[in-house]
Design a protein around this motif. Sequence first.
Motif, PDB file in Angstrom:
ATOM      1  N   SER A 115       0.812  -1.225   0.000  1.00  0.00           N
ATOM      2  CA  SER A 115       0.000   0.000   0.000  1.00  0.00           C
ATOM      3  C   SER A 115       0.843   1.272   0.000  1.00  0.00           C
ATOM      4  O   SER A 115       0.392   2.331   0.456  1.00  0.00           O
ATOM      5  CB  SER A 115      -0.962   0.009   1.203  1.00  0.00           C
ATOM      6  OG  SER A 115      -1.855  -1.087   1.140  1.00  0.00           O
ATOM      7  N   ALA A 116       2.078   1.188  -0.522  1.00  0.00           N
ATOM      8  CA  ALA A 116       2.978   2.349  -0.579  1.00  0.00           C
ATOM      9  C   ALA A 116       3.179   2.983   0.791  1.00  0.00           C
ATOM     10  O   ALA A 116       3.464   4.174   0.899  1.00  0.00           O
ATOM     11  CB  ALA A 116       2.457   3.394  -1.570  1.00  0.00           C
ATOM     12  N   GLY A 117       3.026   2.177   1.839  1.00  0.00           N
ATOM     13  CA  GLY A 117       3.231   2.691   3.190  1.00  0.00           C
ATOM     14  C   GLY A 117       2.112   3.563   3.697  1.00  0.00           C
ATOM     15  O   GLY A 117       2.226   4.158   4.777  1.00  0.00           O
ATOM     16  N   VAL A 118       0.991   3.668   2.965  1.00  0.00           N
ATOM     17  CA  VAL A 118      -0.141   4.487   3.398  1.00  0.00           C
ATOM     18  C   VAL A 118      -0.896   3.732   4.493  1.00  0.00           C
ATOM     19  O   VAL A 118      -1.275   2.580   4.320  1.00  0.00           O
ATOM     20  CB  VAL A 118      -1.084   4.805   2.222  1.00  0.00           C
ATOM     21  CG1 VAL A 118      -2.306   5.580   2.707  1.00  0.00           C
ATOM     22  CG2 VAL A 118      -0.341   5.591   1.146  1.00  0.00           C
ATOM     23  N   ASP A 119      -1.107   4.390   5.611  1.00  0.00           N
ATOM     24  CA  ASP A 119      -1.725   3.763   6.782  1.00  0.00           C
ATOM     25  C   ASP A 119      -3.048   4.460   7.082  1.00  0.00           C
ATOM     26  O   ASP A 119      -3.079   5.668   7.327  1.00  0.00           O
ATOM     27  CB  ASP A 119      -0.785   3.886   7.988  1.00  0.00           C
ATOM     28  CG  ASP A 119      -1.208   3.010   9.155  1.00  0.00           C
ATOM     29  OD1 ASP A 119      -2.229   2.299   9.039  1.00  0.00           O
ATOM     30  OD2 ASP A 119      -0.507   3.044  10.186  1.00  0.00           O
ATOM     31  N   ARG A 120      -4.133   3.709   7.065  1.00  0.00           N
ATOM     32  CA  ARG A 120      -5.444   4.307   7.286  1.00  0.00           C
ATOM     33  C   ARG A 120      -5.571   4.813   8.723  1.00  0.00           C
ATOM     34  O   ARG A 120      -5.118   4.170   9.666  1.00  0.00           O
ATOM     35  CB  ARG A 120      -6.543   3.282   7.016  1.00  0.00           C
ATOM     36  CG  ARG A 120      -7.947   3.879   6.973  1.00  0.00           C
ATOM     37  CD  ARG A 120      -8.954   2.865   6.485  1.00  0.00           C
ATOM     38  NE  ARG A 120     -10.285   3.432   6.385  1.00  0.00           N
ATOM     39  CZ  ARG A 120     -11.343   2.762   5.971  1.00  0.00           C
ATOM     40  NH1 ARG A 120     -11.225   1.495   5.599  1.00  0.00           N
ATOM     41  NH2 ARG A 120     -12.530   3.354   5.909  1.00  0.00           N
ATOM     42  N   ALA A 121      -6.178   5.983   8.852  1.00  0.00           N
ATOM     43  CA  ALA A 121      -6.408   6.591  10.166  1.00  0.00           C
ATOM     44  C   ALA A 121      -7.897   6.852  10.310  1.00  0.00           C
ATOM     45  O   ALA A 121      -8.519   7.450   9.429  1.00  0.00           O
ATOM     46  CB  ALA A 121      -5.631   7.902  10.300  1.00  0.00           C
ATOM     47  N   GLU A 122      -8.449   6.391  11.394  1.00  0.00           N
ATOM     48  CA  GLU A 122      -9.877   6.615  11.632  1.00  0.00           C
ATOM     49  C   GLU A 122     -10.080   7.910  12.414  1.00  0.00           C
ATOM     50  O   GLU A 122      -9.283   8.240  13.297  1.00  0.00           O
ATOM     51  CB  GLU A 122     -10.461   5.428  12.407  1.00  0.00           C
ATOM     52  CG  GLU A 122     -10.359   4.093  11.675  1.00  0.00           C
ATOM     53  CD  GLU A 122     -11.213   4.025  10.414  1.00  0.00           C
ATOM     54  OE1 GLU A 122     -12.048   4.929  10.208  1.00  0.00           O
ATOM     55  OE2 GLU A 122     -11.033   3.087   9.643  1.00  0.00           O
ATOM     56  N   PRO A 123     -11.147   8.630  12.174  1.00  0.00           N
ATOM     57  CA  PRO A 123     -12.108   8.381  11.092  1.00  0.00           C
ATOM     58  C   PRO A 123     -11.766   9.192   9.857  1.00  0.00           C
ATOM     59  O   PRO A 123     -11.417  10.368   9.944  1.00  0.00           O
ATOM     60  CB  PRO A 123     -13.429   8.863  11.698  1.00  0.00           C
ATOM     61  CG  PRO A 123     -13.013   9.998  12.591  1.00  0.00           C
ATOM     62  CD  PRO A 123     -11.632   9.675  13.109  1.00  0.00           C
ATOM     63  N   GLY A 124     -11.827   8.555   8.691  1.00  0.00           N
ATOM     64  CA  GLY A 124     -11.767   9.274   7.432  1.00  0.00           C
ATOM     65  C   GLY A 124     -10.451   9.894   7.044  1.00  0.00           C
ATOM     66  O   GLY A 124     -10.428  10.914   6.346  1.00  0.00           O
ATOM     67  N   GLY A 125      -9.342   9.320   7.482  1.00  0.00           N
ATOM     68  CA  GLY A 125      -8.058   9.901   7.129  1.00  0.00           C
ATOM     69  C   GLY A 125      -7.022   8.832   6.845  1.00  0.00           C
ATOM     70  O   GLY A 125      -7.306   7.628   6.862  1.00  0.00           O
ATOM     71  N   ALA A 126      -5.803   9.270   6.574  1.00  0.00           N
ATOM     72  CA  ALA A 126      -4.690   8.358   6.331  1.00  0.00           C
ATOM     73  C   ALA A 126      -3.385   9.061   6.666  1.00  0.00           C
ATOM     74  O   ALA A 126      -3.282  10.287   6.591  1.00  0.00           O
ATOM     75  CB  ALA A 126      -4.682   7.889   4.878  1.00  0.00           C
ATOM     76  N   TRP A 127      -2.398   8.253   7.026  1.00  0.00           N
ATOM     77  CA  TRP A 127      -1.052   8.762   7.293  1.00  0.00           C
ATOM     78  C   TRP A 127      -0.134   8.319   6.169  1.00  0.00           C
ATOM     79  O   TRP A 127      -0.095   7.149   5.806  1.00  0.00           O
ATOM     80  CB  TRP A 127      -0.517   8.229   8.630  1.00  0.00           C
ATOM     81  CG  TRP A 127      -1.294   8.700   9.813  1.00  0.00           C
ATOM     82  CD1 TRP A 127      -2.185   7.989  10.557  1.00  0.00           C
ATOM     83  CD2 TRP A 127      -1.239  10.001  10.394  1.00  0.00           C
ATOM     84  NE1 TRP A 127      -2.699   8.768  11.564  1.00  0.00           N
ATOM     85  CE2 TRP A 127      -2.139  10.003  11.495  1.00  0.00           C
ATOM     86  CE3 TRP A 127      -0.522  11.169  10.112  1.00  0.00           C
ATOM     87  CZ2 TRP A 127      -2.333  11.127  12.298  1.00  0.00           C
ATOM     88  CZ3 TRP A 127      -0.721  12.283  10.898  1.00  0.00           C
ATOM     89  CH2 TRP A 127      -1.612  12.255  11.976  1.00  0.00           C
TER      90      TRP A 127
END
Length: 258
Positions: A115-127
């Motif tokens: 995932s190219a290092g993309v980390d999901r952040a709740e709610p509705g975001g990503a790091w």
Amino acid sequence: MTTSAFSVHSIEPFPEIKEGAPLADTIIRTLSEQNTQLQPGDILVIASKVVSISESQHVDLATVTPSSEAVDLSAKTGKPAELVQLILDESTSHFLTTDRGPIIARHRLGHQLTSAGVDRAEPGGAWLLPADPDASARRLRDELTATAGVPVAVVIADSDGRPDRRGATVIAIGSAGISPLRITEAPNGKRQEETFTDMVAATAGIVLGQRGRGVPVAIVRGVTYGSSDDGVGSILHHPANPSSPQGAAGSCSSETAG
């Protein structure tokens, strides 16, 4: 550069890092509260996510408009289309390990990551990953060394899947004060390059970041290593391309469509 024994211990409990908070200060303060002192030669292995939080690498998914490619990959993988779009924006190429993923992508910095290092952040975001993990590691090393008064090394670690098997391991994406490669030589003269910072990261990964554990920093002590600021970027086969325009997912090449 022989190591016969070493120890790994987590810094816990560790406070929740707020966006933009000074990470090195938090580490030093937490160590002080636990009556723990850094020793010369310690390697601090730090989870990339807390570095990203400290560096405000957050993206609101509501601001992301998925392309048709992202929508197609979303249908295959079950990931939100906006999150898939970020993966495409952060990568130069990608492929699916199975018909339903995961997505393995070559990040703009040259790393091949799930995932190219993309980390999901709740709610509705990503790091996103730190913008320059080696620079982040050097800055943290300098701040920690100055405050603690002893020379230490820093490895920034990220969890990563393998295309050939289930599950995740831990790899290094940034380093400072430690050579990213170790060269071993047999009596017959055969030499082998080892991705040493990956070994250190994986070792710390045993105590770092299990779901719900909330431990983003570990100390590896007793390892013999060469001092270097070459960084992990110096050993990547594909050079970093940090200036790639984001939001151009339609131009990302797919190595295979799964």
